[in-house]
Design a protein around this motif. Structure first.
Motif, PDB file in Angstrom:
ATOM      1  N   VAL A  42      44.569  30.954  50.202  1.00 30.80           N
ATOM      2  CA  VAL A  42      44.285  31.754  49.018  1.00 30.80           C
ATOM      3  C   VAL A  42      42.798  31.646  48.709  1.00 30.80           C
ATOM      4  O   VAL A  42      42.124  30.723  49.168  1.00 30.80           O
ATOM      5  CB  VAL A  42      45.106  31.296  47.790  1.00 30.80           C
ATOM      6  CG1 VAL A  42      46.600  31.496  48.015  1.00 30.80           C
ATOM      7  CG2 VAL A  42      44.807  29.857  47.427  1.00 30.80           C
ATOM      8  N   SER A  43      42.323  32.606  47.912  1.00 25.83           N
ATOM      9  CA  SER A  43      40.936  32.573  47.467  1.00 25.83           C
ATOM     10  C   SER A  43      40.903  32.842  45.967  1.00 25.83           C
ATOM     11  O   SER A  43      41.940  33.098  45.343  1.00 25.83           O
ATOM     12  CB  SER A  43      40.108  33.616  48.226  1.00 25.83           C
ATOM     13  OG  SER A  43      40.509  34.919  47.849  1.00 25.83           O
ATOM     14  N   LEU A  44      39.738  32.806  45.398  1.00 27.60           N
ATOM     15  CA  LEU A  44      39.576  33.038  43.968  1.00 27.60           C
ATOM     16  C   LEU A  44      40.182  34.377  43.560  1.00 27.60           C
ATOM     17  O   LEU A  44      40.839  34.481  42.529  1.00 27.60           O
ATOM     18  CB  LEU A  44      38.088  32.975  43.597  1.00 27.60           C
ATOM     19  CG  LEU A  44      37.733  33.076  42.120  1.00 27.60           C
ATOM     20  CD1 LEU A  44      38.316  31.912  41.328  1.00 27.60           C
ATOM     21  CD2 LEU A  44      36.223  33.127  41.951  1.00 27.60           C
ATOM     22  N   LYS A  45      40.019  35.405  44.387  1.00 28.37           N
ATOM     23  CA  LYS A  45      40.508  36.750  44.030  1.00 28.37           C
ATOM     24  C   LYS A  45      42.039  36.816  43.918  1.00 28.37           C
ATOM     25  O   LYS A  45      42.567  37.695  43.253  1.00 28.37           O
ATOM     26  CB  LYS A  45      39.974  37.800  45.002  1.00 28.37           C
ATOM     27  CG  LYS A  45      40.566  37.751  46.382  1.00 28.37           C
ATOM     28  CD  LYS A  45      40.025  38.883  47.252  1.00 28.37           C
ATOM     29  CE  LYS A  45      40.620  38.864  48.616  1.00 28.37           C
ATOM     30  NZ  LYS A  45      39.930  38.118  49.616  1.00 28.37           N
ATOM     31  N   ASP A  46      42.737  35.862  44.545  1.00 34.41           N
ATOM     32  CA  ASP A  46      44.198  35.834  44.415  1.00 34.41           C
ATOM     33  C   ASP A  46      44.644  35.514  42.991  1.00 34.41           C
ATOM     34  O   ASP A  46      45.809  35.700  42.653  1.00 34.41           O
ATOM     35  CB  ASP A  46      44.812  34.828  45.394  1.00 34.41           C
ATOM     36  CG  ASP A  46      44.711  35.316  46.832  1.00 34.41           C
ATOM     37  OD1 ASP A  46      45.222  36.415  47.122  1.00 34.41           O
ATOM     38  OD2 ASP A  46      44.095  34.604  47.654  1.00 34.41           O
ATOM     39  N   TYR A  47      43.724  35.036  42.172  1.00 33.50           N
ATOM     40  CA  TYR A  47      44.039  34.689  40.787  1.00 33.50           C
ATOM     41  C   TYR A  47      43.246  35.564  39.813  1.00 33.50           C
ATOM     42  O   TYR A  47      43.036  35.191  38.656  1.00 33.50           O
ATOM     43  CB  TYR A  47      43.759  33.197  40.553  1.00 33.50           C
ATOM     44  CG  TYR A  47      44.543  32.347  41.520  1.00 33.50           C
ATOM     45  CD1 TYR A  47      45.906  32.127  41.323  1.00 33.50           C
ATOM     46  CD2 TYR A  47      43.955  31.802  42.657  1.00 33.50           C
ATOM     47  CE1 TYR A  47      46.650  31.378  42.220  1.00 33.50           C
ATOM     48  CE2 TYR A  47      44.687  31.054  43.555  1.00 33.50           C
ATOM     49  CZ  TYR A  47      46.034  30.846  43.331  1.00 33.50           C
ATOM     50  OH  TYR A  47      46.772  30.110  44.224  1.00 33.50           O
ATOM     51  N   ALA A  48      42.853  36.748  40.273  1.00 35.13           N
ATOM     52  CA  ALA A  48      42.067  37.680  39.457  1.00 35.13           C
ATOM     53  C   ALA A  48      42.794  38.009  38.164  1.00 35.13           C
ATOM     54  O   ALA A  48      44.017  38.183  38.145  1.00 35.13           O
ATOM     55  CB  ALA A  48      41.795  38.955  40.253  1.00 35.13           C
ATOM     56  N   GLY A  49      42.033  38.069  37.080  1.00 37.91           N
ATOM     57  CA  GLY A  49      42.587  38.433  35.780  1.00 37.91           C
ATOM     58  C   GLY A  49      43.289  37.296  35.061  1.00 37.91           C
ATOM     59  O   GLY A  49      43.776  37.471  33.949  1.00 37.91           O
TER      60      GLY A  49
END
Length: 172
Positions: A42-49
């Motif tokens: 996973v990356s940071l964008k997987d937890y966007a918002g």
């Protein structure tokens, strides 16, 4: 070569060197790639918002790391669905999974920095001498800006749980 920060942290009173930048509140959160399993990442964008409370521990199988992860697991439901709690260590994903099952931890996501220590290097918490990540807490808002940082000066101490949780709640 990663930036070396000497004299900012200790392990049982002995100086250790942290590698990576000294991040500040207000900085954009660095991206990361962490493993959920040996093959899934996973990356940071997987937890966007979402508000992200990132709890960094040196090794899940030690007393303070165990207590830190259990405490955030207990608090997770009170934070609501817009907050995700991520626990990061360099433990192998299957060791993290085994520990979660044995500890009954099911509201915190454990992620592994074992492959290349890229999280530790990007967030300035990689311990040069041990290749472990230093105990730290980062709270990142829904727009991926760092809003709270605590990097412990002594690895064996507990973080300020209440301050970290208050920082996350203020972003909801």
């Amino acid at each position: 070569m990663a930036q070396q920060r000497k004299g900012v942290a200790t392990l049982k009173g002995n100086p250790i060197t942290l590698l990576g930048p000294e991040l500040q509140v207000g900085d954009p959160a660095p991206d990361f790639v962490l493993n959920k399993s040996l093959v899934d990442s996973v990356s940071l964008k997987d937890y966007a918002g979402k508000v992200k409370l990132i709890s960094v521990v040196p090794s899940i199988d030690t007393g303070v790391c165990d207590a830190q992860t259990r405490r955030f697991n207990e608090e997770a439901s009170s934070l609501g669905e817009n907050v995700v709690i991520l626990t990061v260590s360099v433990d192998l994903p299957f060791a993290q999974s085994r520990w979660c099952g044995a500890a009954g931890v099911d509201k915190v996501t454990l992620l592994s920095d074992y492959k290349d220590n890229s999280f530790g290097s990007a967030y300035g918490v990689l311990i040069e001498e041990l290749k472990l990540d230093m105990r730290a807490i980062f709270v990142i808002d829904a727009d991926d800006t760092i809003r709270y940082i605590e990097i412990l000066s002594e690895m064996t101490e507990h973080p300020n749980y209440d301050e970290a949780l208050q920082a996350a709640r203020a972003l909801i």
